[in-house]
Scaffold this active site. Structure first.
Site, PDB file in Angstrom:
ATOM      1  N   CYS A  89      14.953  14.490   2.021  1.00 55.07           N
ATOM      2  CA  CYS A  89      14.733  15.087   3.347  1.00 55.07           C
ATOM      3  C   CYS A  89      15.901  15.927   3.847  1.00 55.07           C
ATOM      4  O   CYS A  89      15.803  16.558   4.892  1.00 55.07           O
ATOM      5  CB  CYS A  89      14.388  14.005   4.362  1.00 55.07           C
ATOM      6  SG  CYS A  89      12.787  13.252   4.026  1.00 55.07           S
ATOM      7  N   HIS A 109       4.962  26.243  13.562  1.00 52.81           N
ATOM      8  CA  HIS A 109       5.424  27.214  12.568  1.00 52.81           C
ATOM      9  C   HIS A 109       6.861  27.678  12.810  1.00 52.81           C
ATOM     10  O   HIS A 109       7.186  28.844  12.637  1.00 52.81           O
ATOM     11  CB  HIS A 109       4.457  28.398  12.454  1.00 52.81           C
ATOM     12  CG  HIS A 109       3.212  28.017  11.718  1.00 52.81           C
ATOM     13  ND1 HIS A 109       2.184  27.338  12.316  1.00 52.81           N
ATOM     14  CD2 HIS A 109       2.859  28.197  10.437  1.00 52.81           C
ATOM     15  CE1 HIS A 109       1.225  27.123  11.428  1.00 52.81           C
ATOM     16  NE2 HIS A 109       1.613  27.629  10.268  1.00 52.81           N
ATOM     17  N   GLU A 142       4.615  12.018  11.296  1.00 58.96           N
ATOM     18  CA  GLU A 142       5.026  12.985  10.264  1.00 58.96           C
ATOM     19  C   GLU A 142       3.977  13.036   9.167  1.00 58.96           C
ATOM     20  O   GLU A 142       3.737  14.084   8.577  1.00 58.96           O
ATOM     21  CB  GLU A 142       6.363  12.572   9.649  1.00 58.96           C
ATOM     22  CG  GLU A 142       7.534  13.089  10.382  1.00 58.96           C
ATOM     23  CD  GLU A 142       8.821  13.010   9.584  1.00 58.96           C
ATOM     24  OE1 GLU A 142       9.799  13.590  10.059  1.00 58.96           O
ATOM     25  OE2 GLU A 142       8.859  12.412   8.495  1.00 58.96           O
TER      26      GLU A 142
END
Length: 127
Positions: A26, A70, A112
């Site tokens: 991550c 985005h 998530e």
């Protein structure tokens, strides 16, 4: 004991991020399709028999999530390079309070993935 009412709205957004203080996969740039649930809570209903119009809650949540959609979340100052799900939930709570200040936001959930979520409870409130 008085009754408690809760209402919930849901929205989603897609965004990229990486975790600067993490040692593992991550720490690399990657993305998620986040799902957000926000809850309001209170003990009084309005003249129409509602705690809060779903449309108000949903509209504000969509405006907040559109700001994140985005984007590379690391570019947002609030996160300081570590846009964890916990901090995303905190950010969404803060933004919602500014958009609809008289709304008693009880809980924010940020997924998530379908299996992993973070929960923010303001003021350390208990579920």
């Amino acid at each position: 004991m008085s009754a408690i009412y809760r209402v919930r709205a849901e929205a989603s957004f897609a965004a990229a991020h990486f975790l600067s203080n993490y040692h593992g996969k991550c720490e690399n740039l990657h993305g998620h399709n986040y799902k957000v649930r926000i809850y309001a809570q209170g003990d009084k209903l309005d003249e129409g028999g509602m705690l809060l119009d779903f449309g108000i809650l949903k509209k504000a949540l969509r405006e907040v999530t559109e700001e994140l959609d985005h984007k590379n979340l690391n570019d947002i100052e609030f996160f300081k390079g570590n846009p964890s799900a916990e901090l995303i939930a905190t950010y969404i709570y803060n933004q919602m309070v500014m958009k609809i200040p008289d709304t008693p936001i009880w809980k924010v959930e940020v997924f998530e993935t379908d299996e992993n979520l973070a929960i923010y409870l303001p003021d350390g409130d208990k579920e």
